[in-house]
Design an enzyme around this catalytic site. Structure first.
Site, mmCIF file in Angstrom:
data_model
loop_
_atom_site.group_PDB
_atom_site.id
_atom_site.type_symbol
_atom_site.label_atom_id
_atom_site.label_comp_id
_atom_site.label_asym_id
_atom_site.label_seq_id
_atom_site.Cartn_x
_atom_site.Cartn_y
_atom_site.Cartn_z
ATOM 1 N N LYS A 181 32.831 25.185 67.411
ATOM 2 C CA LYS A 181 33.616 25.914 68.417
ATOM 3 C C LYS A 181 32.678 26.503 69.477
ATOM 4 O O LYS A 181 32.893 26.333 70.664
ATOM 5 C CB LYS A 181 34.415 27.020 67.714
ATOM 6 C CG LYS A 181 35.281 27.823 68.653
ATOM 7 C CD LYS A 181 36.134 28.817 67.882
ATOM 8 C CE LYS A 181 36.793 29.788 68.835
ATOM 9 N NZ LYS A 181 37.602 30.800 68.154
ATOM 10 N N GLU A 232 23.041 26.033 62.010
ATOM 11 C CA GLU A 232 23.073 24.902 61.076
ATOM 12 C C GLU A 232 23.535 23.629 61.776
ATOM 13 O O GLU A 232 22.937 22.565 61.651
ATOM 14 C CB GLU A 232 24.040 25.204 59.913
ATOM 15 C CG GLU A 232 23.589 26.316 58.979
ATOM 16 C CD GLU A 232 24.105 27.686 59.392
ATOM 17 O OE1 GLU A 232 24.343 27.907 60.597
ATOM 18 O OE2 GLU A 232 24.251 28.544 58.507
ATOM 19 N N GLY A 244 38.138 29.513 64.031
ATOM 20 C CA GLY A 244 37.459 28.408 63.332
ATOM 21 C C GLY A 244 38.185 28.003 62.063
ATOM 22 O O GLY A 244 38.413 26.822 61.802
ATOM 23 N N ARG A 245 38.596 28.990 61.269
ATOM 24 C CA ARG A 245 39.223 28.674 59.973
ATOM 25 C C ARG A 245 40.679 28.254 60.121
ATOM 26 O O ARG A 245 41.345 27.979 59.123
ATOM 27 C CB ARG A 245 39.068 29.858 59.021
ATOM 28 C CG ARG A 245 39.526 31.188 59.583
ATOM 29 C CD ARG A 245 39.050 32.352 58.712
ATOM 30 N NE ARG A 245 39.396 33.666 59.254
ATOM 31 C CZ ARG A 245 38.636 34.348 60.091
ATOM 32 N NH1 ARG A 245 37.507 33.826 60.532
ATOM 33 N NH2 ARG A 245 39.002 35.533 60.516
ATOM 34 N N GLU A 252 37.484 35.002 54.705
ATOM 35 C CA GLU A 252 36.941 35.369 56.017
ATOM 36 C C GLU A 252 38.024 36.111 56.804
ATOM 37 O O GLU A 252 37.729 36.993 57.599
ATOM 38 C CB GLU A 252 36.460 34.122 56.779
ATOM 39 C CG GLU A 252 35.477 34.449 57.894
ATOM 40 C CD GLU A 252 34.723 33.232 58.415
ATOM 41 O OE1 GLU A 252 33.537 33.072 58.104
ATOM 42 O OE2 GLU A 252 35.333 32.438 59.158
ATOM 43 N N HIS A 277 39.968 22.916 30.801
ATOM 44 C CA HIS A 277 38.900 22.739 29.808
ATOM 45 C C HIS A 277 37.660 23.523 30.210
ATOM 46 O O HIS A 277 36.572 23.233 29.739
ATOM 47 C CB HIS A 277 38.590 21.251 29.655
ATOM 48 C CG HIS A 277 39.796 20.497 29.191
ATOM 49 N ND1 HIS A 277 40.103 20.341 27.860
ATOM 50 C CD2 HIS A 277 40.808 19.924 29.896
ATOM 51 C CE1 HIS A 277 41.253 19.671 27.762
ATOM 52 N NE2 HIS A 277 41.701 19.417 28.985
ATOM 53 N N LYS A 330 23.455 36.238 59.993
ATOM 54 C CA LYS A 330 22.952 35.291 61.000
ATOM 55 C C LYS A 330 21.806 35.919 61.788
ATOM 56 O O LYS A 330 20.774 35.298 62.015
ATOM 57 C CB LYS A 330 24.070 34.918 61.980
ATOM 58 C CG LYS A 330 25.119 33.981 61.431
ATOM 59 C CD LYS A 330 26.024 33.544 62.569
ATOM 60 C CE LYS A 330 27.284 32.889 62.093
ATOM 61 N NZ LYS A 330 28.244 32.620 63.160
#
Ligand code: F6P
Length: 546
Positions: A208, A214, A270-271, A356, A387, A507
């Site tokens: 965005k 990263e 973003g999410r 977030e 399990h 960050k």
């Protein structure tokens, strides 16, 4: 005037009184008192069926929770969101992911401008591009069609695309390879590219802001790899890189022609962006038509959330139940248990969406909240989880409400395996709710000393969410269900569900530490002693002089 703190509301206090009266009741007692509750405490909308009868609630609880929603202005806030108001107060932005799936005929204004035509213009460009790539018309630098797509992004620019690709694999082009690179750990890119022909590989750089460390680091490394593999010529970028961003200037600076950029807008968080151009990899995988079906599913749930009465409104009910357990029962987590292997990344996707969004400690007025906010979401597909961690849900000391998600029809019918899968879903909700009493255990011939170990108390609440089949449309409705549930929770807590300031601190500090790991000589370190020692230890391992 600031909004009153939650616990001061009479509607909250009424719920607290109701909780005190109800908390001793077991699910068995609630079912005995109202034998039809399994059929009645249910709701349907947009193709999803929600059975919330195995929750520690009565009809009165739902009525009181709906009263709280009304008093807290959840409905007005919902309408403000759909209307394009700047409800993301700390970033002064509209929150309009619902516009991403609005039909062409709708009009949604942001600052007096209808955004729906822009949304469809981008979708049409994405579709034209996808058709070219999928048909083999789009050729790479060495004249080959694209067989591999690598989407580079992180957080909301990655989790949605990965989850959707996995969820909709059944509908995807099986002759193409789709991979996703997010981690700045060089292993991620190395593993994604190691066996691929760069001449057949298209990179989608999703960011965005187009400034994320990263993503930009991985995108540069991917560019180097492509250029190197394809003869050292920088012109390869034009045929092998496209960008998805809101930041055209940074995209250009990176070297991607903005003709190969697909845009979105600051009003898409973003999410909340997997249905924007961030979903380009999804469209390349499943095709434009199926992508539009997914959007139709999102839209159907949007309409349901907007119009269904409170008592039948799925996302509202799920959001209110999450508040009920979080704030009255002190439940700290919610487990999401999809009985569908294709949904294996759905819990990871929901972690960003929920945590977030609602991991906040102050209200919209900047005051400390007076009760717990966002619970921890986690989970794994059933039956695998059975399990592994289900033991703690069945017999541990914590209350963990669970969302069990299942489908009526499998995408890959194989004998009667789907019946086994669904039998397990249904049986787990029964076991969690009703457990096994000491008398039942004894009646099985269990020796006395072993009885307490085998008793299951029950009263473990579950929502059961059922859909016909895991199609693109269903995925859209499921994601929108959780988006609006998160919205409901955030509105009750009166927090900003659409910012993420906390992420910034890590960050910033990482930016400071990077040169301290790399500078030659002995950098002056002014962190705490633990951080300084870790930095020195890392430098020593690299052979740096201390
Ligand atoms: O991790 C924080 C965050 O800002 C997320 O909200 C966002 O989804 C992600 O980083 C990626 O940001 P961008 O799309 O700008 O690269």
């Amino acid at each position: 005037m600031s909004t009153p703190l939650l616990r001061t509301l009479p509607e909250w206090q009424a719920l607290a009184r109701h909780w005190r009266a109800l908390r001793g009741s077991t699910l068995k007692q609630l079912f005995d008192a109202y034998p039809q509750r399994g059929a009645r405490l249910t709701a349907e909308g947009a193709g999803l069926y929600l059975d919330y009868s195995k929750n520690l609630v009565t009809g009165e609880t739902i009525r009181l929770l709906a009263e709280l929603a009304r008093a807290r202005g959840v409905f007005a806030r919902r309408d403000a969101m759909f209307h394009g108001d700047r409800i993301n107060a700390t970033e002064k932005r509209a929150v309009l992911h619902v516009a991403l799936r609005a039909p062409r005929t709708e009009c949604i204004l942001v600052d007096g401008k209808d955004v729906v035509p822009e949304v469809h213009a981008v979708l049409d460009r994405m579709a034209a591009f996808s058709d070219k790539v999928r048909s083999g018309e789009w050729l790479g630098h060495s004249g080959k069609p694209m067989r591999n797509v690598i989407s580079i992004g992180i957080g909301g620019s990655d989790l949605g695309p990965v989850m959707a690709y996995e969820a909709l694999k059944h509908f995807s082009r099986r002759d193409m390879t789709f991979r996703f690179v997010s981690n700045v750990d060089p292993t991620d890119l190395a593993e994604a590219t190691r066996d691929l022909d760069a001449g057949e590989t298209l990179f989608i750089v999703c960011s965005k802001t187009f400034t994320t460390l990263e993503t930009l680091t991985n995108a540069r490394a991917a560019r180097d790899w492509s250029v190197q593999q394809l003869g050292g010529d920088e012109t390869v970028v034009a045929r092998h890189f496209v960008a998805v961003s809101t930041n055209a200037a940074e995209v250009e600076k990176f070297g991607i022609d903005t003709a190969n950029m697909f845009g979105f807008w600051d009003w898409v968080g973003g999410r909340y962006s997997m249905d924007s151009a961030i979903g380009l990899s999804t469209m390349l995988a499943i095709g434009p038509e199926s992508f539009r079906e997914m959007l139709a599913g999102f839209h159907a749930m949007d309409e349901h959330f907007r119009n269904a009465p409170a008592e039948h409104n799925l996302p509202l009910l799920m959001g209110l139940l999450a508040v009920w357990y979080n704030n009255f029962f002190g439940a700290q987590t919610v487990a999401v248990l999809p009985y569908a292997q294709y949904l294996k990344r759905f819990p990871a996707y929901l972690q960003q969406l929920t945590m977030e969004s609602n991991g906040k400690h102050v209200t919209l007025d900047g005051e400390r909240v007076d009760c717990a906010t966002g619970p921890i979401y986690w989970g794994e597909p059933g039956t695998n989880g059975q399990h592994s961690f289900y033991q703690l849900i069945h017999q541990g000391t914590r209350l963990i409400p669970c969302d069990c998600i299942g489908f009526m029809h499998p995408l890959d019918p194989l004998g009667h395996q789907h019946d086994l899968l669904m039998a397990n879903l249904i049986a787990q909700t029964e076991a969690l709710a009703f457990g096994k009493t000491a008398d039942q255990v004894r009646a099985e011939g269990t020796p006395d000393w072993l009885v307490p170990h085998r008793v299951c108390d029950g009263n473990r609440p579950t929502n059961t969410i059922l859909a016909d089949q895991l199609t693109p449309r269903t995925l859209g409705t499921l994601v929108a269900l959780y988006e609006h549930s998160v919205f409901t929770q955030g509105a009750i807590w009166n927090i900003d569900s659409f910012d993420q300031w906390g992420v910034e601190l890590g960050k910033q500090l990482a930016r400071k530490v990077v040169p301290e790991l790399q500078t030659p000589g002995t950098p002056k370190l002014d962190h705490d002693d633990s951080t300084n020692t870790l930095i020195r230890r890392y430098r020593a391992a690299q052979g740096s002089i201390q």
